[in-house]
Write an enzyme that holds these catalytic residues in place. Structure first.
Site, PDB file in Angstrom:
ATOM      1  N   LYS A  66     -51.440  24.207  42.301  1.00 43.64           N
ATOM      2  CA  LYS A  66     -50.687  25.211  41.547  1.00 43.64           C
ATOM      3  C   LYS A  66     -49.614  25.857  42.422  1.00 43.64           C
ATOM      4  O   LYS A  66     -49.878  26.266  43.555  1.00 43.64           O
ATOM      5  CB  LYS A  66     -51.647  26.273  41.001  1.00 43.64           C
ATOM      6  CG  LYS A  66     -50.977  27.272  40.064  1.00 43.64           C
ATOM      7  CD  LYS A  66     -51.994  28.245  39.488  1.00 43.64           C
ATOM      8  CE  LYS A  66     -51.355  29.205  38.492  1.00 43.64           C
ATOM      9  NZ  LYS A  66     -52.331  30.168  37.940  1.00 43.64           N
ATOM     10  N   GLU A  87     -59.256  24.378  33.922  1.00 46.87           N
ATOM     11  CA  GLU A  87     -59.021  24.966  35.240  1.00 46.87           C
ATOM     12  C   GLU A  87     -60.348  25.335  35.904  1.00 46.87           C
ATOM     13  O   GLU A  87     -61.195  25.994  35.308  1.00 46.87           O
ATOM     14  CB  GLU A  87     -58.157  26.222  35.097  1.00 46.87           C
ATOM     15  CG  GLU A  87     -57.862  26.941  36.395  1.00 46.87           C
ATOM     16  CD  GLU A  87     -57.064  28.216  36.175  1.00 46.87           C
ATOM     17  OE1 GLU A  87     -56.541  28.755  37.168  1.00 46.87           O
ATOM     18  OE2 GLU A  87     -56.968  28.670  35.017  1.00 46.87           O
ATOM     19  N   CYS A 103     -52.548  27.189  34.113  1.00 46.50           N
ATOM     20  CA  CYS A 103     -52.545  28.558  33.583  1.00 46.50           C
ATOM     21  C   CYS A 103     -51.129  28.980  33.191  1.00 46.50           C
ATOM     22  O   CYS A 103     -50.469  28.294  32.430  1.00 46.50           O
ATOM     23  CB  CYS A 103     -53.177  29.522  34.583  1.00 46.50           C
ATOM     24  SG  CYS A 103     -53.565  31.154  33.891  1.00 46.50           S
TER      25      CYS A 103
END
Length: 510
Positions: free
Chosen positions: A332, A262, A384
């Site tokens: 995301k 990330e 995540c």
């Protein structure tokens, strides 16, 4: 008399809090999975024997222990990077735990108020399903530490490809509630039969291979840069960080697939176009594909996205395809509160440093997006804590998906047990969907998980290193991938209806 009444509440609530705190030992890195049903049974026994007059308070105390100990790692990020004094960071942590404790409090209150005691084992699965669904949805959701995750190394893991982690959670609460009823009444035979049925059935089901390896393995490389969190968004560190990842990757350009974690490229994407274009051509010339995290900022709209982009060979050709903003990217969807977006931003922004962290104003990507493509392989991404949302992962899986990809930066949480829990969640996703999970992180735990949820290979934490391994492709699908929570919802709802109907039918027949 008042003192006795206070003690009658204080002791059961304290025991409930201890039972909740003990659940931490059932999750990674401790993994004492057998504690989960016992500690849950303690909750239901306390509820039956001592807490029927104050079920919500008892459930709340259990939740405080459960989340207070279980997500204590959140305090590391608040204390070390939030810029709050110790009292403020502890207070914010307690506020979060108190909020999460509302959900087991609600479950206990509904169970006691709506159902007769001897029918609690039938009723609790649907109640738990409802309250845990709320926890995964309200305020964008925080489904961390769902109890089924503790069972990835237990025989109950065999049920995960069939009913998922959610279904395993419901089996656990049903079994624990039944134990709390049966054992005090010395119904040992029925308790033993339940134990054998659930755990024995899980073991036998787990022997079936829902997905099977193809006759092909993929040469996968994952790069763990181990960039200190305090340097992540320092502008002067952009180029050194980008060069470090590139230098660590160059000896492995002959790999099929390369993964960076990330925001491995810390410079905003529109400002890193030359770097990305050069890297794209270099990878393609070697016949390799790379996926990396990068922040995309649209200067016209002012929207920022936490994204993954594909570089290098897309379908085996030796020609780069990167051109901003090409379609081979993922934004995301489930943003982390405080870290990536600020609830009630107009009120909280500027109130304290923690509400004004770098990169805390992201925009949300779509719930369902196309798979990323790299060198002919298709990957369903989760950035995540998105890996903790099985329904979103499922929505982005297709018959042609080769891998589940999850990238993260767990440097926020230091040497706590948070990253171990994160890896455990990824293992459960692999088991549910029968697909390998590739997990690339900034400072650990970076690893490859096979389709049975076993860790094939991993890097040590807090070291800059490269993981290179052969990962098989799989064919087939699991019942959970096909039906999701459908049968879990139907069966738990029918059981709850039965728990309501049985006492009424008994009165009618009498």
């Amino acid at each position: 008399m008042t003192t006795i009444k206070k003690a009658d509440r204080l002791i059961p609530c304290s025991l409930a809090a201890l039972a909740g705190a003990g659940l931490t030992l059932s999750y990674a890195p401790f993994s004492h999975w057998y504690l989960t049903p016992l500690l849950l049974a303690a909750l239901f026994w306390l509820l039956e024997q001592k807490g029927r007059a104050f079920p919500a308070r008892l459930g709340f105390c259990f939740g405080l222990g459960w989340f207070g100990a279980g997500i204590s790692w959140v305090h590391v990020s608040i204390a070390d990077f939030g810029g709050l004094p110790l009292a403020g960071s502890i207070g914010l942590m307690l506020l979060l735990c108190a909020y999460l404790a509302l959900y087991p409090a609600l479950a206990c209150w509904i169970l006691v108020k709506a159902f007769q005691q001897k029918y609690w084992p039938l009723a609790i699965p649907f109640i738990w399903l409802l309250t845990e669904w709320l926890r995964s949805w309200v305020l964008t959701g925080f489904p961390w530490l769902s109890i089924g995750y503790s069972q990835i190394d237990s025989p109950l893991a065999g049920w995960m490809p069939v009913i998922g982690e959610t279904g395993v959670s419901l089996l656990l609460v049903m079994f624990a509630c039944a134990l709390a009823w049966l054992i005090p009444r010395k119904n040992w035979l029925i308790a033993a039969l339940l134990l054998i049925t659930l755990y024995g059935g899980g073991y036998l089901t787990g022997q079936y291979q829902w997905t099977t390896p193809k006759n092909k393995q993929v040469d996968v490389v994952m790069v763990q840069g181990n960039i200190k969190q305090e340097l992540r968004w320092v502008p002067e560190q952009d180029i050194p960080t980008m060069n470090k990842y590139r230098q660590m990757t160059e000896p492995h350009l002959d790999a099929d697939l390369i993964i960076w974690p990330e925001a491995a490229v810390p410079k905003l994407e529109p400002m890193a176009l030359n770097y990305l274009a050069e890297l794209d051509q270099q990878l393609a010339s070697q016949g390799s594909g790379l996926i990396t995290g990068v922040v995309n900022y649209n200067f016209e709209s002012g929207n920022a996205y936490n994204q993954l982009v594909g570089l290098g060979s897309q379908n085996g050709e030796k020609q780069g395809h990167y051109a901003y903003p090409h379609a081979n990217r993922y934004a995301k969807h489930h943003l982390l509160p405080i870290g990536e977006f600020i609830p009630m931003e107009d009120w909280l922004r500027g109130l304290a440093p923690i509400f004004d962290l770098p990169m805390s104003s992201f925009s949300r990507g779509d719930y369902q997006q196309t798979n990323l493509t790299a060198n002919g392989y298709r990957l369903a991404p989760a950035i995540c804590f998105e890996i903790a949302f099985p329904r979103q992962v499922s929505a982005n899986l297709h018959p042609y998906t080769d891998f589940i990809l999850t990238v993260s930066n767990d440097a926020w949480f230091g040497r706590s047990h948070g990253p171990h829990q994160h890896m455990e969640i990824a293992r459960v996703r692999a088991r549910e969907f029968g697909l390998p999970v590739l997990r690339a992180t900034n400072n650990g735990i970076t690893g490859v998980i096979d389709a049975d949820g076993r860790i094939m290979d991993q890097l040590p934490q807090f070291e800059a290193d490269v993981l290179r391994t052969q990962v098989p492709l799989y064919k087939g699908t699991t019942p959970y991938a096909r039906f999701g929570e459908l049968w879990t919802i139907i069966l738990s709802l029918l059981a709850a209806v039965l728990a309501l109907w049985l006492p009424r039918s008994a009165r009618f027949l009498s």
